[in-house]
Every structure is written in C-alpha cells, then in structure tokens.
Design an enzyme around this catalytic site. Structure first.
Site, PDB file in Angstrom:
ATOM      1  N   ASP A  72      71.357 125.478  18.070  1.00  0.00           N
ATOM      2  CA  ASP A  72      69.989 125.218  17.627  1.00  0.00           C
ATOM      3  C   ASP A  72      69.118 125.002  18.858  1.00  0.00           C
ATOM      4  O   ASP A  72      69.621 124.919  19.972  1.00  0.00           O
ATOM      5  CB  ASP A  72      69.944 123.983  16.720  1.00  0.00           C
ATOM      6  CG  ASP A  72      70.852 122.888  17.214  1.00  0.00           C
ATOM      7  OD1 ASP A  72      70.908 122.665  18.448  1.00  0.00           O
ATOM      8  OD2 ASP A  72      71.517 122.248  16.382  1.00  0.00           O
ATOM      9  N   ASP A  74      66.319 122.580  20.547  1.00  0.00           N
ATOM     10  CA  ASP A  74      65.642 121.283  20.524  1.00  0.00           C
ATOM     11  C   ASP A  74      64.440 121.344  21.444  1.00  0.00           C
ATOM     12  O   ASP A  74      64.437 122.064  22.448  1.00  0.00           O
ATOM     13  CB  ASP A  74      66.596 120.169  20.981  1.00  0.00           C
ATOM     14  CG  ASP A  74      67.781 120.039  20.048  1.00  0.00           C
ATOM     15  OD1 ASP A  74      67.607 120.309  18.847  1.00  0.00           O
ATOM     16  OD2 ASP A  74      68.881 119.697  20.520  1.00  0.00           O
ATOM     17  N   ASP A 152      72.114 112.540  29.186  1.00  0.00           N
ATOM     18  CA  ASP A 152      73.441 112.144  29.653  1.00  0.00           C
ATOM     19  C   ASP A 152      73.924 112.919  30.890  1.00  0.00           C
ATOM     20  O   ASP A 152      74.212 112.324  31.926  1.00  0.00           O
ATOM     21  CB  ASP A 152      74.474 112.179  28.517  1.00  0.00           C
ATOM     22  CG  ASP A 152      74.385 113.417  27.634  1.00  0.00           C
ATOM     23  OD1 ASP A 152      73.621 114.344  27.989  1.00  0.00           O
ATOM     24  OD2 ASP A 152      75.083 113.463  26.611  1.00  0.00           O
TER      25      ASP A 152
HETATM   26  P1  ATP Z   1      75.491 120.625  21.079  1.00  0.00           P
HETATM   27  O1  ATP Z   1      74.205 120.979  20.392  1.00  0.00           O
HETATM   28  O2  ATP Z   1      76.283 121.748  21.598  1.00  0.00           O
HETATM   29  O3  ATP Z   1      76.270 119.650  20.285  1.00  0.00           O
HETATM   30  P2  ATP Z   1      73.773 119.156  22.785  1.00  0.00           P
HETATM   31  O4  ATP Z   1      73.911 118.738  24.219  1.00  0.00           O
HETATM   32  O5  ATP Z   1      72.604 119.988  22.421  1.00  0.00           O
HETATM   33  O6  ATP Z   1      75.132 119.838  22.407  1.00  0.00           O
HETATM   34  P3  ATP Z   1      72.704 117.302  20.933  1.00  0.00           P
HETATM   35  O7  ATP Z   1      73.398 116.194  20.199  1.00  0.00           O
HETATM   36  O8  ATP Z   1      72.073 118.397  20.185  1.00  0.00           O
HETATM   37  O9  ATP Z   1      73.800 117.869  21.924  1.00  0.00           O
HETATM   38  O10 ATP Z   1      71.665 116.611  21.900  1.00  0.00           O
HETATM   39  C1  ATP Z   1      70.570 117.270  22.499  1.00  0.00           C
HETATM   40  C2  ATP Z   1      70.273 116.689  23.874  1.00  0.00           C
HETATM   41  O11 ATP Z   1      69.983 115.294  23.764  1.00  0.00           O
HETATM   42  C3  ATP Z   1      71.435 116.755  24.849  1.00  0.00           C
HETATM   43  O12 ATP Z   1      71.495 117.982  25.521  1.00  0.00           O
HETATM   44  C4  ATP Z   1      71.122 115.618  25.790  1.00  0.00           C
HETATM   45  O13 ATP Z   1      70.125 115.976  26.701  1.00  0.00           O
HETATM   46  C5  ATP Z   1      70.546 114.585  24.851  1.00  0.00           C
HETATM   47  N1  ATP Z   1      71.583 113.680  24.340  1.00  0.00           N
HETATM   48  C6  ATP Z   1      72.319 113.830  23.218  1.00  0.00           C
HETATM   49  N2  ATP Z   1      73.158 112.816  23.036  1.00  0.00           N
HETATM   50  C7  ATP Z   1      72.961 111.983  24.072  1.00  0.00           C
HETATM   51  C8  ATP Z   1      73.525 110.736  24.457  1.00  0.00           C
HETATM   52  N3  ATP Z   1      74.481 110.176  23.740  1.00  0.00           N
HETATM   53  N4  ATP Z   1      73.044 110.168  25.593  1.00  0.00           N
HETATM   54  C9  ATP Z   1      72.081 110.741  26.315  1.00  0.00           C
HETATM   55  N5  ATP Z   1      71.520 111.906  26.012  1.00  0.00           N
HETATM   56  C10 ATP Z   1      71.947 112.537  24.906  1.00  0.00           C
HETATM   57 MG    MG Z   2      71.951 120.597  20.375  1.00  0.00          MG
END
Ligand code: ATP
Ligand code: MG
Length: 451
Positions: A72, A74, A152
């Site tokens: 997706d 963001d 993170d």
């Molecule tokens: P995926 O979508 O593949 O699960 P993602 O990195 O996009 O991985 P999301 O949960 O969609 O994970 O989170 C979007 C963004 O928000 C991350 O790329 C990161 O920058 C931030 N983020 C998410 N979770 C955390 C966390 N626990 N601590 C700090 N930043 C976070």
């Molecule tokens: Mg994501």
C-alpha cells in the site's frame, strides 16, 4: 574580527548541516512517479494543491527502491488530520495509537499521517509511557525532520514527492538499502524500549528485503526480548500475522530463533520446534504458506495458526486420552486448553479461533472411510482447509500417507469410483455411533465434531 567571523561560520557549519537531508533527484534513485498508484499520486497532489507538503513515505518507497511491489501507499503531510479530511470527499479520521486519516480514492484506501513531533523534556511534550518506557500515546505534530527521526529504520524514513520525483533522505536510508543494511534511527535500546514491536519489525523487514540487521540493532534483542510481554496481545497478533504472511515466513521464523525472540511469541512454539515431528510439520506449513504468497493466493490465518499449534493439541489430546477421556471429548478439551493459553499472549480473534477449531475437529473424521461418513465430510464448509491440513500431516510423517492418498483419490473420483472405495465398517462401528450420539456438549458446540 574576521578570524572570529570565520571561526563562527566554521563552527556553525557542522551543526547546521548535521540535520540537512540528502535531496536525491531521479537520476540518483531511479524511482518514477508512474510507479506510485493512482490514488497515491492523487492524494499527494491534492494536498499540495491545497498548500500543504505531502510525500509518499515509508514501506512503499523502500519496497519500490528494492524492486518489490508495495502492499500500500502511505502518505505523510504537514496538514493536520482535520485539514486533510477537508481536502477529500471520502476521508475519515481514525483514532488509534496515532490519529490518521483514511482517504478513499476509487478502490484504494490511502493512509495519511501528519508529521509527528519530538517528545521529550526539551520540548515539554512528554509522551505517555508505561513503567518499561513503552510509548502509550503520542499525538504531537512536528516538522518533516522530526517525523523522520521518529520512524524506526533508516530505510523507512524516505520521503518521495511524485511531483518532483525527489527523495528526501534524512538518515542515509538510500545508502543503507544499497548496502543491504537495516539500521535503526537513534539508539536501538531506547527505540525497542519505546516500542518492543520494533524487534519483530526488524526481523520481518530484514527477511522480506534480504537485509542484514545492523549489529547495533540486533545485539540488544536477545536481552530485551521479554519486553514483548508488555505489548497488547491484539497488536502482537497483527504483527505476527504480518510476519507469517510476508511470503518469507520460513526465513522470519529462522531469524526469530536466531535472535532468541521466538519464545515469547507463540507460547510453546519453541517446544514444538524442538520436537523433530513438530518442527517438520511447522516448517512444511510455513514453506507452503510462502509458496501461496508467491503465487498470489490468499492465506487463511486460521489455517496458519492451526498448523502452528497442532502439535501442542496432539500432545494434550494424547494425554487426556491416556487419562481415560473418550477420544472426541479429549480432542475438544485439548483444543480449548491450547487456545486459552494462546489467548493470553496473542489475541486470536473469535472468528479465526472458530476456523482453527473447525480444521482440527475434522482431523479424526478423516479416519472414517466407510458408509455415508466420507460423503458427509466432503460437504463440510471447511473441508478443503481440513484436507490440506491432512496432507501436511501425512507429509510430515505424523499420519500414514495411505490416508491422505485415499482422500485425494476419493475427492477426485466419480460416484461409482467413490462407492467402490468405501471401506467395510469397522467392527462395532454402528454401536459406537449410537452411543456417541448421546454424548453431550462437544458435538453440539462444534459443527465439525466427529460424530
Ligand atoms: P509493510 O507495509 O511492509 O508492513 P511498513 O514499513 O510500510 O511495512 P507500516 O506498518 O505500514 O510498515 O508502517 C509505515 C511506516 O511507519 C514505516 O515504514 C515506518 O516509517 C513507520 N513505522 C511503522 N511502525 C513503526 C514503529 N513501530 N516505530 C516507528 N516507526 C514505525
Ligand atoms: Mg506499509
């Protein structure tokens, strides 16, 4: 005077450039706006046309740079949730741990997040934490730079503007991605204390992207792994599901074991993985899941958790039978006990727990291959899942191959073929059936209970 001026400039320079982001043009990173979904591009441009800053951020930029297809898109912006909502026809604010806006464009839902600010004594914005330092709520807005520092990993802190095709990179994320390193922003121990789920994210993202976790970020995991206990079970469940359906479940579980993280997650998963039959079964199940993800087939969470917990059920089932409980009742007691233990750690939703039980309850019924029973089993709504589960059990050596082969043949045979395959009723089977009909609770409670 001049010397003083020069020394002031020189002194100030490192301080002012320390937080300057790298501004990378398309020639330096290769990410084109066409690679961003329509909804993603529209959301960003709408916000920009309304005078706000807006970027594609996080996992999508990271995945595209790594040559993967993002799940997706963001978006991060300096508009507040209220301001974002006013820019779109279909948008709603949802308040979770962070307040975010869901914008719907066509069939797409975009998550729009306002830049997060610092929290800490120096700003007077202290985040609410629990006694271990876990951040409970922080809805402080901030600048883009602060937002980047709150993410993170460096590879997750990249901001892509589809209008200019520029990436803003505050923490050398593009370089880290090229060097295949997953590096934490800030002090890893502090960041794990704020949110222990980051330990799991480290494992999952490293496995998904083929990155090595930077030693500074992987070293503290072992000693801090028990902080996972403080994470609300529902959040842990979501994260475990992401991990297991990432398409790299095998690699993730191997890495979890390596980091010493598997023990707190699925209680007893460590025990199961140490039994040869149990390990074989779980590994086969995870490999099958990874294959399905690769083929773009849907994954049933119920099936997944049913496999992870099956050997625990088996052990308890055997124990209860050895204490003289009738086989069916013993199975249902074992199922409930395993799911209860699990519920404390990992909030498996009621619906998924129902699916898990249906799959387990079908298993002893596959031994019934006479009379009308096999036809009844074929009619069960969860037959396909139960049958796939049986195939895995046979492949792992837990049940005879002969049973799964019989069911495969029965499934694919025509009416005559099926009739010819039925086994003669086992001695005493009719009597047993009548007696079992009168047995209470279990059969009424569970639709797939052996009858
Ligand atoms: P995926 O979508 O593949 O699960 P993602 O990195 O996009 O991985 P999301 O949960 O969609 O994970 O989170 C979007 C963004 O928000 C991350 O790329 C990161 O920058 C931030 N983020 C998410 N979770 C955390 C966390 N626990 N601590 C700090 N930043 C976070
Ligand atoms: Mg994501």
């Amino acid at each position: 005077m001049i010397r003083k001026f020069i020394s002031r400039v020189l002194r100030r320079k490192p301080a002012s450039t320390a937080n300057e982001p790298a501004i990378l043009a398309v020639a330096q990173h290769g990410l084109r706006r066409e690679q961003i979904s329509r909804g993603g591009q529209n959301t960003v441009t709408t916000l920009q046309e309304n005078g706000y800053q807006a970027y594609i951020v996080g996992g999508a930029v990271r995945d595209l740079l790594a040559g993967l297809t993002p799940k997706d898109f963001d978006i991060a912006t300096n508009a507040t949730p209220e301001q974002v909502r006013h820019c779109f026809r279909r948008a709603r604010i949802i308040g979770r741990r962070f307040q975010i806006v869901h914008v719907s464009i066509g069939a797409e839902t975009l998550e729009v997040t306002t830049f997060r600010g610092h929290h800490g004594e120096h700003t007077g914005n202290k985040a609410q934490t629990d006694e271990q330092g876990r951040v409970l709520r922080d809805n402080v807005f901030g600048s883009q730079e602060e937002d980047a520092a709150r993410r993170d990993f460096t590879v997750n802190a990249l901001y892509y503007d589809p209008s200019s095709e520029i990436i803003t990179d505050y923490h050398h994320g593009v370089a880290d991605l090229r060097q295949k390193t997953l590096r934490m922003i800030g002090d890893p121990k502090t960041r794990y204390r704020e949110d222990p789920v980051r330990m799991l994210r480290a494992v999952r993202l490293a496995a998904k992207l083929g990155l090595t976790i930077d030693p500074a970020a992987s070293r503290p995991i072992r000693e801090m792994s028990e902080l996972i206990d403080n994470v609300p079970p529902s959040r842990l469940f979501d994260e475990m599901l992401k991990l297991l359906t990432s398409g790299h479940a095998l690699r993730c579980v191997a890495q979890l074991r390596e980091e010493g993280l598997h023990k707190g997650l699925l209680p007893l998963l460590d025990v199961i993985l140490e039994q040869p039959l149990g390990e074989r079964f779980v590994l086969l199940a995870l490999a099958a899941t990874d294959r399905r993800v690769e083929e773009g087939k849907p994954i049933s969470p119920g099936f997944l958790f049913a496999t992870l917990l099956w050997h625990e059920v088996l052990a308890k089932w055997t124990l209860f039978k050895s204490r003289g409980e009738p086989a069916t009742l013993a199975l249902f007691l074992a199922m409930d006990e395993v799911l209860d233990v699990q519920a404390g750690k990992l909030a498996i939703t009621r619906r998924i727990a129902g699916d898990i039980k249906d799959i387990w309850a079908l298993q002893p019924r596959f031994e019934q291959r006479s009379g009308k029973r096999p036809y009844g089993i074929l009619e069960q709504p969860r037959f396909k899942a139960g049958y796939d589960f049986l195939l895995l059990r046979a492949e792992s050596g837990e049940v005879e191959q002969e049973i799964s082969v019989w069911w495969s043949d029965f499934l694919h045979a025509n009416d005559e073929g099926r009739a010819a395959m039925l086994l003669p009723p086992a001695a005493g089977e009719t009597k047993k059936r009548r007696r079992r009909r009168r047995t209470p609770a279990a059969t009424r409670q569970y639709p797939n209970a052996p009858q």
